[in-house]
Design an enzyme around this catalytic site. Structure first.
Site, PDB file in Angstrom:
ATOM      1  N   ASP A   1       0.042   5.296   0.655  1.00 40.31           N
ATOM      2  CA  ASP A   1      -0.096   6.346   1.667  1.00 40.31           C
ATOM      3  C   ASP A   1      -0.143   5.710   3.059  1.00 40.31           C
ATOM      4  O   ASP A   1      -0.933   4.796   3.308  1.00 40.31           O
ATOM      5  CB  ASP A   1      -1.382   7.154   1.400  1.00 40.31           C
ATOM      6  CG  ASP A   1      -1.321   8.538   2.034  1.00 40.31           C
ATOM      7  OD1 ASP A   1      -0.245   8.953   2.480  1.00 40.31           O
ATOM      8  OD2 ASP A   1      -2.369   9.201   2.078  1.00 40.31           O
TER       9      ASP A   1
ATOM     10  N   ASP B   1       0.864  -1.164   0.000  1.00 39.41           N
ATOM     11  CA  ASP B   1       0.000   0.000   0.000  1.00 39.41           C
ATOM     12  C   ASP B   1       0.915   1.232   0.000  1.00 39.41           C
ATOM     13  O   ASP B   1       2.097   1.119   0.366  1.00 39.41           O
ATOM     14  CB  ASP B   1      -0.897  -0.030   1.235  1.00 39.41           C
ATOM     15  CG  ASP B   1      -1.795   1.191   1.312  1.00 39.41           C
ATOM     16  OD1 ASP B   1      -2.412   1.526   0.283  1.00 39.41           O
ATOM     17  OD2 ASP B   1      -1.874   1.819   2.393  1.00 39.41           O
TER      18      ASP B   1
END
Lengths: 312, 312
Positions: free
Chosen positions: B30, B28
């Site tokens: 952010d 992932d």
């Protein structure tokens, strides 16, 4: 008295029985008294008849887009007897909640995600508010852009109702104020949607606006000023003397009107001239889900106008 | 392998063990690789190290506001090795779903409640769409005004993602198209919110936009193109060969990243450099709710940068 059998109200003996035990009728408006801008056939005469028999009549609506004065105008125009003290709309009851119950607000301001009628009712109770109308700042999820949304101080409540100018920037501001756990979250109502019979268009309810703020805030509303919240009854009782055992809620929506009536221990009458039909009623009656059972009405009929056909 | 004990990944023996059994890392972005516009300390070096050891690295993000090309730019700018085939963002995977899975769409159009990156990815797959950008019609709940919102024909799907121009009129249109049960409802993701650590501001997630359409439509999305939906893995597998038993999802959010990993039977590593903290992790570990149990990671550490300190 929530039973598994729903009594049909469109025959003379049941009508007489209701008249003998009920002294106050609370009418929902859209789908009960009118559809859009057209009165339900026979409804104005029925309400006038109830008044002539000495019954108290109140109009109790989740719609937040009209002030009480605008409601009196519409009721009068469509032939219903009304004055401002008989109208309880959520633009008014939400303002009343902020003033009388959440007294802390005398000191602070309200961030309003709402409409001009809500602003008018807040003004009428001298509650400081801001946020009404368009918020033209367009914002992305970029953190610096979010930080550029100016926040005011001393915001002690966020009030959310129907807002034709709902925007992502308003969601940022509402969620940011509600980041403070002491900031109160009041919603007028959570009505989901209003399908227009057989048409392609759907009218999204205020629940869409509330849902977006709820998800952004990570909190549910502290108070729902409208039905099925029982605060609505407390508002009415400030103006009108009500004995719940002699009071009937008449509505077209089970998860607001009928649930409100049952939770407030009123008598309930569902009319099928609005949101619900025989199928959705049957589904609730046959459901074993306790949440659905609480939405089953005591009485049911096609429309309020059915009573006109009986006594006429 | 969802256990009640979460293994700490920030020591050398565990790191070696992970390296020996994992050949593909899904990151992932952010909260894992960066916070806003700043790379997490040590993260670029760790990713480069994994690549130098011959590991496959993919970037798997629910963010719908950047096209794959924009992601490659940002990754490169912050020091992460990336090419367009290693990026899986929901602007792209939602378009891919409409093209490859919902093949019916070759014939119809998509109503887009979204943003320019989503429009770009739809264009890249030659999917007809409309609705992007501001919709300046201001609408109330008045039935005639709602009917005045023009609806197009042959709309076979509504695609909802982040939309900085979300409006009541867009809710009307989305709900009205979805009134047709054959019209597909695809959402990029349902991330709720992103609190900015210790700040007043909150970044509302795309889940706010999706929630408003869901309430108006009276339907849940048929497909979530992002995490925790398992379609995301199918997308990745179209480009990258993946053996789930040798693949690890690394994320900062339990209800998307870790749930996705567990539902796809991947190994999972939670980092506490984003949404979750030790308290929220403990809550999930100690919960008896099966939905929460599915969000418990296999491994946990403070940040990806912790590995840099180990091998450096």
């Amino acid at each position: 008295p929530i039973g598994m059998t729903v009594k049909l109200a469109n025959c003379e003996s049941v009508f007489r029985n209701i008249l003998s035990k009920i002294d106050t009728f609370l009418f929902d408006c859209d789908g009960v008294l009118w559809q859009g801008n057209i009165a339900v056939k026979g409804a104005p005469a029925v309400v006038a008849h109830l008044k002539s028999l000495g019954k108290q009549v109140c109009y109790v609506t989740n719609n937040s887009t009209k002030s009480r004065h605008r409601y009196v105008e519409k009721l009068t125009r469509l032939g219903f007897p009304a004055d401002v003290n008989s109208v309880f709309s959520t633009a008014y009851t939400s303002a009343l909640y902020l003033k009388n119950i959440a007294k802390v607000l005398v000191q602070g301001k309200v961030y309003l995600v709402g409409n001009p009628a809500m602003a008018e009712e807040l003004d009428s109770l001298k509650i400081q508010h801001f946020g009404s109308g368009p918020d033209n700042q367009v914002t992305t999820q970029d953190h610096d852009e979010v930080r550029s949304c100016a926040l005011e101080n001393d915001v002690s409540a966020v009030l959310v109702g129907y807002d034709g100018h709902i925007s992502y920037t308003k969601m940022i501001k509402a969620a940011s104020y509600l980041n403070d756990p002491k900031c109160l979250y009041v919603a007028t109502n959570e009505d989901h949607r209003m399908p227009l019979n057989g048409e392609r268009h759907v009218v999204p309810g205020t629940g869409c606006v509330v849902a977006s703020v709820t998800v952004a805030a990570g909190r549910n509303p502290d108070v729902i000023a409208g039905k099925p919240g029982t605060f609505m009854l407390k508002c009415i009782q400030q103006t009108v003397e009500i004995d719940p055992t002699k009071c009937m809620m008449v509505g077209d929506r089970m998860n607001t009107d009928i649930l409100f009536g049952n939770q407030s221990e009123l008598h309930t009458l569902l009319v099928l001239s609005g949101v619900e039909d025989q199928e959705s009623l049957n589904k609730a009656v046959e459901s074993s889900d306790p949440n659905m059972k609480r939405q089953v009405p005591e009485y049911c009929m096609g429309s309020i106008g059915d009573w006109y056909a009986i006594y006429e």
